[in-house]
Design a protein around this motif. Structure first.
Motif, PDB file in Angstrom:
ATOM      1  N   VAL A 115      56.464  94.810  16.695  1.00 43.26           N
ATOM      2  CA  VAL A 115      57.206  93.918  17.490  1.00 43.26           C
ATOM      3  C   VAL A 115      57.330  92.425  16.812  1.00 43.26           C
ATOM      4  CG1 VAL A 115      56.780  92.843  19.742  1.00 43.26           C
ATOM      5  CG2 VAL A 115      56.188  95.078  19.489  1.00 43.26           C
ATOM      6  N   PRO A 116      58.209  92.002  16.850  1.00 41.81           N
ATOM      7  CA  PRO A 116      58.361  90.662  16.224  1.00 41.81           C
ATOM      8  C   PRO A 116      57.344  89.614  16.965  1.00 41.81           C
ATOM      9  CG  PRO A 116      60.252  91.052  17.747  1.00 41.81           C
ATOM     10  CD  PRO A 116      59.650  92.304  17.570  1.00 41.81           C
ATOM     11  N   ARG A 117      56.631  89.044  16.146  1.00 44.44           N
ATOM     12  CA  ARG A 117      55.638  88.110  16.813  1.00 44.44           C
ATOM     13  C   ARG A 117      56.146  86.654  16.492  1.00 44.44           C
ATOM     14  NH1 ARG A 117      52.356  91.632  19.223  1.00 44.44           N
ATOM     15  NH2 ARG A 117      51.607  93.009  17.751  1.00 44.44           N
ATOM     16  N   TYR A 118      55.870  85.900  17.647  1.00 47.39           N
ATOM     17  CA  TYR A 118      56.537  84.467  17.444  1.00 47.39           C
ATOM     18  C   TYR A 118      55.351  83.301  17.644  1.00 47.39           C
ATOM     19  CZ  TYR A 118      60.820  86.632  18.904  1.00 47.39           C
ATOM     20  OH  TYR A 118      62.046  87.400  18.806  1.00 47.39           O
ATOM     21  N   ASP A 119      55.574  82.464  16.812  1.00 43.25           N
ATOM     22  CA  ASP A 119      54.716  81.185  16.930  1.00 43.25           C
ATOM     23  C   ASP A 119      55.231  80.283  17.784  1.00 43.25           C
ATOM     24  OD1 ASP A 119      52.626  79.372  16.250  1.00 43.25           O
ATOM     25  OD2 ASP A 119      53.643  78.744  14.460  1.00 43.25           O
ATOM     26  N   ALA A 120      54.321  80.135  19.042  1.00 45.50           N
ATOM     27  CA  ALA A 120      54.801  79.395  20.133  1.00 45.50           C
ATOM     28  C   ALA A 120      55.141  77.925  19.523  1.00 45.50           C
ATOM     29  CB  ALA A 120      53.834  79.305  21.211  1.00 45.50           C
ATOM     30  N   LEU A 121      54.057  77.496  18.809  1.00 49.57           N
ATOM     31  CA  LEU A 121      54.167  75.969  18.356  1.00 49.57           C
ATOM     32  C   LEU A 121      55.620  75.625  17.429  1.00 49.57           C
ATOM     33  CD1 LEU A 121      52.844  72.980  18.166  1.00 49.57           C
ATOM     34  CD2 LEU A 121      51.761  74.029  16.082  1.00 49.57           C
ATOM     35  N   ARG A 122      55.932  76.668  16.790  1.00 48.48           N
ATOM     36  CA  ARG A 122      56.942  76.565  15.823  1.00 48.48           C
ATOM     37  C   ARG A 122      58.293  76.599  16.577  1.00 48.48           C
ATOM     38  NH1 ARG A 122      59.353  80.885  11.769  1.00 48.48           N
ATOM     39  NH2 ARG A 122      60.825  79.847  10.958  1.00 48.48           N
ATOM     40  N   PHE A 123      58.323  77.488  17.754  1.00 42.28           N
ATOM     41  CA  PHE A 123      59.239  77.821  18.486  1.00 42.28           C
ATOM     42  C   PHE A 123      59.598  76.719  19.201  1.00 42.28           C
ATOM     43  CE2 PHE A 123      60.867  78.959  22.879  1.00 42.28           C
ATOM     44  CZ  PHE A 123      62.216  79.515  22.460  1.00 42.28           C
ATOM     45  N   SER A 124      58.560  75.855  19.849  1.00 38.41           N
ATOM     46  CA  SER A 124      58.884  74.691  20.465  1.00 38.41           C
ATOM     47  C   SER A 124      59.399  73.435  19.928  1.00 38.41           C
ATOM     48  CB  SER A 124      57.545  74.344  21.349  1.00 38.41           C
ATOM     49  OG  SER A 124      56.476  74.082  20.300  1.00 38.41           O
ATOM     50  N   GLN A 125      58.910  73.457  18.649  1.00 33.59           N
ATOM     51  CA  GLN A 125      59.319  72.380  17.774  1.00 33.59           C
ATOM     52  C   GLN A 125      60.953  72.550  17.046  1.00 33.59           C
ATOM     53  OE1 GLN A 125      56.830  72.836  14.339  1.00 33.59           O
ATOM     54  NE2 GLN A 125      55.281  71.390  15.476  1.00 33.59           N
ATOM     55  N   LYS A 126      61.285  73.764  17.175  1.00 29.55           N
ATOM     56  CA  LYS A 126      62.886  74.119  16.806  1.00 29.55           C
ATOM     57  C   LYS A 126      63.556  74.034  17.899  1.00 29.55           C
ATOM     58  CE  LYS A 126      62.727  75.943  12.632  1.00 29.55           C
ATOM     59  NZ  LYS A 126      63.557  75.526  11.434  1.00 29.55           N
ATOM     60  N   LEU A 127      63.046  74.170  19.147  1.00 29.70           N
ATOM     61  CA  LEU A 127      63.839  74.170  20.453  1.00 29.70           C
ATOM     62  C   LEU A 127      63.826  72.552  20.764  1.00 29.70           C
ATOM     63  CD1 LEU A 127      64.864  75.491  22.820  1.00 29.70           C
ATOM     64  CD2 LEU A 127      62.735  75.007  24.100  1.00 29.70           C
ATOM     65  N   LYS A 128      62.923  71.754  20.519  1.00 32.86           N
ATOM     66  CA  LYS A 128      62.820  70.111  20.543  1.00 32.86           C
ATOM     67  C   LYS A 128      63.824  69.662  19.781  1.00 32.86           C
ATOM     68  CE  LYS A 128      59.838  66.300  20.662  1.00 32.86           C
ATOM     69  NZ  LYS A 128      58.440  65.898  20.277  1.00 32.86           N
ATOM     70  N   LYS A 129      63.949  70.252  18.473  1.00 31.81           N
ATOM     71  CA  LYS A 129      64.799  69.505  17.285  1.00 31.81           C
ATOM     72  C   LYS A 129      66.453  70.016  17.763  1.00 31.81           C
ATOM     73  CE  LYS A 129      65.730  69.834  12.416  1.00 31.81           C
ATOM     74  NZ  LYS A 129      65.539  70.611  11.134  1.00 31.81           N
ATOM     75  N   LYS A 130      66.472  71.126  18.324  1.00 24.50           N
ATOM     76  CA  LYS A 130      67.946  71.577  18.759  1.00 24.50           C
ATOM     77  C   LYS A 130      68.551  70.953  19.840  1.00 24.50           C
ATOM     78  CE  LYS A 130      71.321  74.731  18.261  1.00 24.50           C
ATOM     79  NZ  LYS A 130      72.027  74.854  17.342  1.00 24.50           N
ATOM     80  N   CYS A 131      67.525  70.738  20.857  1.00 21.39           N
ATOM     81  CA  CYS A 131      68.101  70.342  22.122  1.00 21.39           C
ATOM     82  C   CYS A 131      67.947  68.713  22.368  1.00 21.39           C
ATOM     83  CB  CYS A 131      67.376  70.869  23.368  1.00 21.39           C
ATOM     84  SG  CYS A 131      67.995  72.620  23.414  1.00 21.39           S
ATOM     85  N   THR A 132      67.347  67.939  21.381  1.00 20.66           N
ATOM     86  CA  THR A 132      67.043  66.496  21.603  1.00 20.66           C
ATOM     87  C   THR A 132      68.337  65.722  21.225  1.00 20.66           C
ATOM     88  OG1 THR A 132      64.729  66.863  21.123  1.00 20.66           O
ATOM     89  CG2 THR A 132      65.556  64.248  20.906  1.00 20.66           C
ATOM     90  N   VAL A 133      68.573  64.835  21.997  1.00 28.11           N
ATOM     91  CA  VAL A 133      69.887  63.983  21.907  1.00 28.11           C
ATOM     92  C   VAL A 133      69.560  62.640  21.687  1.00 28.11           C
ATOM     93  CG1 VAL A 133      72.168  63.203  22.963  1.00 28.11           C
ATOM     94  CG2 VAL A 133      71.183  65.510  23.432  1.00 28.11           C
ATOM     95  N   LYS A 134      70.125  62.160  20.439  1.00 26.29           N
ATOM     96  CA  LYS A 134      69.820  60.586  20.113  1.00 26.29           C
ATOM     97  C   LYS A 134      71.058  59.850  20.268  1.00 26.29           C
ATOM     98  CE  LYS A 134      65.984  61.675  16.968  1.00 26.29           C
ATOM     99  NZ  LYS A 134      65.643  61.468  15.573  1.00 26.29           N
TER     100      LYS A 134
END
Length: 190
Positions: A115-134
């Protein structure tokens, strides 16, 4: 009314109501003989079960390896010992062995399932980078929840392919049942 009882009468009542100890031993021996096992055979069976328990504990790593056949051998040996179990004392040992075997089986299944394992911290960082608007390059950005909703909405607004429910496939045509019109009630004359 005072009743006087004689000592011989009381002893007769006690003798009739309580079976002699030899009679109880005879019943116990008859029960033990029905299984066809002697005490020595039961002792050997318990020793074999304890030996198997030690083997299970010692070979835990080999049992958890999916490519090794140690698990099958130990399971078959436990099944052979179970066929000789007739009493609760031996059944308790068998249950303990079965519990150990099932724990190693669960670990073996975990090793088989990829089963693919996900790192919660890495996932949240990528999500924050993708969905942050400056708004400006130097300004502090904000999280754009609308973008997150649009990106993830496609995952949840779709029906999975080849889904069958208890009522049948989703593409089946549904025709509601035709109901008979209710007949009006006529008042009865008395």
């Amino acid at each position: 009314v005072l009743i006087s009882l004689s000592l011989p009468f009381i002893l007769t009542i006690i003798h009739v109501t309580m079976p002699p100890s030899s009679r109880r031993k005879d019943k116990k021996m008859a029960l033990m003989e029905k299984s066809g096992q002697t005490d020595a055979e039961r002792r050997r069976l318990r020793a074999a079960q304890r030996s198997l328990q030690k083997t299970i504990v010692d070979n835990g790593e080999a049992m958890e390896n999916p490519t090794d056949d140690t698990f099958s051998k130990i399971r078959l040996e436990n099944n052979e010992l179970f066929n000789q179990v007739h009493y609760a004392r031996e059944a308790v040992l068998d249950g303990e062995n079965l519990d150990l075997i099932s724990n190693h089986a669960a670990r073996q299944v975990d090793a088989l399932v990829q089963v693919p394992r996900y790192d919660a911290l890495r996932f949240s960082q990528k999500l924050k980078k993708k969905c942050t608007v400056k708004p400006n390059n130097n300004a502090i950005g904000y999280f754009d929840w609308s973008t997150l909703g649009k990106e993830t909405g496609t995952c949840f607004n779709a029906i999975p392919a080849r889904v069958q429910f208890l009522a049948g496939p989703l593409v089946a045509d549904f025709t509601p049942p035709v109901r008979k019109p209710r007949a009006k009630r006529t008042p009865s004359q008395e």
